[in-house]
Design a protein around this motif. Structure first.
Motif, PDB file in Angstrom:
ATOM      1  N   ASP A   4       0.833  -1.203   0.000  1.00  0.00           N
ATOM      2  CA  ASP A   4       0.000   0.000   0.000  1.00  0.00           C
ATOM      3  C   ASP A   4       0.867   1.252   0.000  1.00  0.00           C
ATOM      4  O   ASP A   4       0.576   2.223  -0.712  1.00  0.00           O
ATOM      5  N   ILE A   5       1.954   1.235   0.770  1.00  0.00           N
ATOM      6  CA  ILE A   5       2.870   2.375   0.808  1.00  0.00           C
ATOM      7  C   ILE A   5       3.513   2.577  -0.558  1.00  0.00           C
ATOM      8  O   ILE A   5       3.624   3.701  -1.043  1.00  0.00           O
ATOM      9  N   ALA A   6       3.939   1.491  -1.178  1.00  0.00           N
ATOM     10  CA  ALA A   6       4.577   1.596  -2.488  1.00  0.00           C
ATOM     11  C   ALA A   6       3.651   2.221  -3.514  1.00  0.00           C
ATOM     12  O   ALA A   6       4.077   3.013  -4.359  1.00  0.00           O
ATOM     13  N   GLU A   7       2.376   1.887  -3.447  1.00  0.00           N
ATOM     14  CA  GLU A   7       1.411   2.375  -4.439  1.00  0.00           C
ATOM     15  C   GLU A   7       1.070   3.850  -4.240  1.00  0.00           C
ATOM     16  O   GLU A   7       0.883   4.582  -5.222  1.00  0.00           O
ATOM     17  N   LYS A   8       1.033   4.306  -2.986  1.00  0.00           N
ATOM     18  CA  LYS A   8       0.488   5.636  -2.718  1.00  0.00           C
ATOM     19  C   LYS A   8       1.487   6.631  -2.144  1.00  0.00           C
ATOM     20  O   LYS A   8       1.148   7.797  -1.935  1.00  0.00           O
ATOM     21  N   ALA A   9       2.728   6.211  -1.918  1.00  0.00           N
ATOM     22  CA  ALA A   9       3.682   7.063  -1.217  1.00  0.00           C
ATOM     23  C   ALA A   9       4.005   8.345  -1.972  1.00  0.00           C
ATOM     24  O   ALA A   9       4.042   9.434  -1.380  1.00  0.00           O
ATOM     25  N   ASP A  10       4.250   8.251  -3.269  1.00  0.00           N
ATOM     26  CA  ASP A  10       4.635   9.437  -4.039  1.00  0.00           C
ATOM     27  C   ASP A  10       3.567  10.520  -3.955  1.00  0.00           C
ATOM     28  O   ASP A  10       3.875  11.700  -3.726  1.00  0.00           O
ATOM     29  N   ALA A  11       2.309  10.137  -4.132  1.00  0.00           N
ATOM     30  CA  ALA A  11       1.223  11.107  -4.069  1.00  0.00           C
ATOM     31  C   ALA A  11       1.106  11.705  -2.670  1.00  0.00           C
ATOM     32  O   ALA A  11       0.871  12.910  -2.510  1.00  0.00           O
ATOM     33  N   ALA A  12       1.290  10.868  -1.647  1.00  0.00           N
ATOM     34  CA  ALA A  12       1.187  11.355  -0.275  1.00  0.00           C
ATOM     35  C   ALA A  12       2.293  12.355   0.046  1.00  0.00           C
ATOM     36  O   ALA A  12       2.055  13.381   0.699  1.00  0.00           O
ATOM     37  N   VAL A  13       3.493  12.082  -0.423  1.00  0.00           N
ATOM     38  CA  VAL A  13       4.619  12.988  -0.178  1.00  0.00           C
ATOM     39  C   VAL A  13       4.422  14.306  -0.914  1.00  0.00           C
ATOM     40  O   VAL A  13       4.676  15.389  -0.360  1.00  0.00           O
ATOM     41  N   GLN A  14       3.961  14.243  -2.160  1.00  0.00           N
ATOM     42  CA  GLN A  14       3.721  15.476  -2.910  1.00  0.00           C
ATOM     43  C   GLN A  14       2.639  16.316  -2.239  1.00  0.00           C
ATOM     44  O   GLN A  14       2.744  17.550  -2.174  1.00  0.00           O
ATOM     45  N   ASP A  15       1.602  15.678  -1.721  1.00  0.00           N
ATOM     46  CA  ASP A  15       0.571  16.401  -1.004  1.00  0.00           C
ATOM     47  C   ASP A  15       1.132  17.051   0.258  1.00  0.00           C
ATOM     48  O   ASP A  15       0.782  18.191   0.597  1.00  0.00           O
ATOM     49  N   LEU A  16       2.013  16.353   0.953  1.00  0.00           N
ATOM     50  CA  LEU A  16       2.652  16.899   2.151  1.00  0.00           C
ATOM     51  C   LEU A  16       3.478  18.130   1.814  1.00  0.00           C
ATOM     52  O   LEU A  16       3.450  19.134   2.543  1.00  0.00           O
ATOM     53  N   ILE A  17       4.181  18.095   0.698  1.00  0.00           N
ATOM     54  CA  ILE A  17       5.008  19.231   0.287  1.00  0.00           C
ATOM     55  C   ILE A  17       4.144  20.424  -0.112  1.00  0.00           C
ATOM     56  O   ILE A  17       4.470  21.581   0.184  1.00  0.00           O
ATOM     57  N   VAL A  18       3.028  20.161  -0.779  1.00  0.00           N
ATOM     58  CA  VAL A  18       2.106  21.242  -1.151  1.00  0.00           C
ATOM     59  C   VAL A  18       1.559  21.926   0.108  1.00  0.00           C
ATOM     60  O   VAL A  18       1.451  23.162   0.166  1.00  0.00           O
ATOM     61  N   ARG A  19       1.236  21.140   1.124  1.00  0.00           N
ATOM     62  CA  ARG A  19       0.686  21.705   2.361  1.00  0.00           C
ATOM     63  C   ARG A  19       1.754  22.393   3.204  1.00  0.00           C
ATOM     64  O   ARG A  19       1.439  23.275   4.001  1.00  0.00           O
ATOM     65  N   HIS A  20       3.016  21.995   3.002  1.00  0.00           N
ATOM     66  CA  HIS A  20       4.124  22.582   3.777  1.00  0.00           C
ATOM     67  C   HIS A  20       5.247  22.955   2.804  1.00  0.00           C
ATOM     68  O   HIS A  20       6.212  22.192   2.645  1.00  0.00           O
ATOM     69  N   PRO A  21       5.152  24.098   2.139  1.00  0.00           N
ATOM     70  CA  PRO A  21       6.121  24.467   1.094  1.00  0.00           C
ATOM     71  C   PRO A  21       7.570  24.550   1.568  1.00  0.00           C
ATOM     72  O   PRO A  21       8.485  24.426   0.757  1.00  0.00           O
ATOM     73  N   ASP A  22       7.777  24.758   2.876  1.00  0.00           N
ATOM     74  CA  ASP A  22       9.141  24.858   3.392  1.00  0.00           C
ATOM     75  C   ASP A  22       9.662  23.526   3.924  1.00  0.00           C
ATOM     76  O   ASP A  22      10.742  23.467   4.539  1.00  0.00           O
ATOM     77  N   LEU A  23       8.920  22.446   3.690  1.00  0.00           N
ATOM     78  CA  LEU A  23       9.286  21.144   4.253  1.00  0.00           C
ATOM     79  C   LEU A  23      10.686  20.711   3.836  1.00  0.00           C
ATOM     80  O   LEU A  23      11.498  20.299   4.671  1.00  0.00           O
ATOM     81  N   LEU A  24      10.987  20.790   2.544  1.00  0.00           N
ATOM     82  CA  LEU A  24      12.272  20.293   2.060  1.00  0.00           C
ATOM     83  C   LEU A  24      13.429  21.108   2.614  1.00  0.00           C
ATOM     84  O   LEU A  24      14.485  20.549   2.969  1.00  0.00           O
ATOM     85  N   SER A  25      13.268  22.420   2.696  1.00  0.00           N
ATOM     86  CA  SER A  25      14.336  23.247   3.248  1.00  0.00           C
ATOM     87  C   SER A  25      14.539  22.944   4.731  1.00  0.00           C
ATOM     88  O   SER A  25      15.672  22.915   5.230  1.00  0.00           O
ATOM     89  N   LYS A  26      13.445  22.690   5.457  1.00  0.00           N
ATOM     90  CA  LYS A  26      13.544  22.338   6.869  1.00  0.00           C
ATOM     91  C   LYS A  26      14.249  20.990   7.033  1.00  0.00           C
ATOM     92  O   LYS A  26      15.096  20.819   7.921  1.00  0.00           O
ATOM     93  N   LEU A  27      13.889  20.028   6.190  1.00  0.00           N
ATOM     94  CA  LEU A  27      14.534  18.720   6.269  1.00  0.00           C
ATOM     95  C   LEU A  27      16.018  18.812   5.951  1.00  0.00           C
ATOM     96  O   LEU A  27      16.848  18.140   6.584  1.00  0.00           O
ATOM     97  N   THR A  28      16.373  19.645   4.979  1.00  0.00           N
ATOM     98  CA  THR A  28      17.776  19.817   4.613  1.00  0.00           C
ATOM     99  C   THR A  28      18.583  20.295   5.815  1.00  0.00           C
ATOM    100  O   THR A  28      19.701  19.819   6.062  1.00  0.00           O
ATOM    101  N   LEU A  29      18.029  21.228   6.575  1.00  0.00           N
ATOM    102  CA  LEU A  29      18.708  21.732   7.767  1.00  0.00           C
ATOM    103  C   LEU A  29      18.758  20.678   8.871  1.00  0.00           C
ATOM    104  O   LEU A  29      19.798  20.474   9.505  1.00  0.00           O
TER     105      LEU A  29
END
Length: 249
Positions: free
Chosen positions: A169-194
């Motif tokens: 189930d994770i393999a099938e839906k993970a990409d969409a879930a992550v993209q939705d998370l990034i849309v809701r939190h635009p600074d997520l990737l920069s925060k993770l990088t730090l």
């Protein structure tokens, strides 16, 4: 399973986490096989990916010596772990003994592995669909971890595999879930990088997700983040990623 000796430490959760990180964060590895013609060990370099269950994956040509060897004898060994400045033997490395299983084309498994592999190795798109190229899953049997001088451990193959009923189930839906998370939190990737103390080179993106953690990549740089406890579903994965990004260091 090899008998423990006095030179080995008792394998604990810290050692298991280090071993998993060394294996899952590697973009390439040294692969050793038994040459089909001579019977001698044959070592080469291969690109490395991981399937949703943490099993390492390689993409190889049927024309190569190591592919012919695996067709005759499925036993193989992977060496992962990168040295830095100074004595290369002071840095951790992992030797994983595996049994190779070829992945059949035109199957859901092949499609899943292909997508995950391209997420990590975008340039492989140039040849990934050539008729002579095929994927192998390298199922860990046991592993030898050298965490640096005086830190040697033996691990069972199951220590390196993600055992979760939610894998498919994770393999099938993970990409969409992550993209939705990034849309809701635009600074997520920069925060993770730090938070993950990634190199300043960028931009960084999440290139792989599973119930045990996630991978971030920027060019040739890859960072693996293991969760403290495996996630039970996609919501739990997204929650773990958010917590890592926004917790105060």
């Amino acid at each position: 399973m090899k008998e423990p000796s006095s030179t080995l430490r008792e394998t604990d959760d810290e050692a298991r986490k280090l071993a998993r990180t060394l294996l899952r964060s590697a973009r390439y590895a040294a692969l050793a096989v038994l040459d089909a013609e001579t019977g001698f060990p044959f070592a080469s370099r291969v690109l490395l990916g991981t399937d949703i269950d943490g099993v390492p994956v390689i993409l190889v040509s049927a024309l190569s010596t190591h592919t012919k060897a695996l067709a005759t004898d499925a036993r193989a060994s992977l060496l992962t772990g990168e040295p830095g400045k100074g004595d290369p033997l002071a840095y951790p490395r992992l030797t994983t003994q595996c049994r190779a299983e070829q992945v059949e084309r035109d199957t859901p498994l092949h499609a899943r592995i292909r997508a995950r592999f391209l997420g990590r190795h975008a340039k492989a798109a140039l040849y990934i669909d050539f008729p002579d190229f095929r994927f192998f899953r390298l199922i860990p049997q046991w592993a030898s971890l050298n965490g640096g001088f005086g830190r040697a451990y033996v691990l069972d193959g199951s220590d390196l595999v993600i055992h979760s009923l939610a894998n498919d189930d994770i393999a099938e839906k993970a990409d969409a879930a992550v993209q939705d998370l990034i849309v809701r939190h635009p600074d997520l990737l920069s925060k993770l990088t730090l938070r993950l103390k990634a190199s300043e080179a960028g931009p960084w993106r999440i290139c792989g997700v599973d119930s045990a953690g996630f991978d971030m990549i920027s060019g040739d740089l890859l960072v693996r983040c293991e969760f403290d406890t495996p996630a039970e579903d996609l919501d739990h994965i997204c929650s773990n990623i958010s917590k890592i990004a926004y917790l105060i260091p």
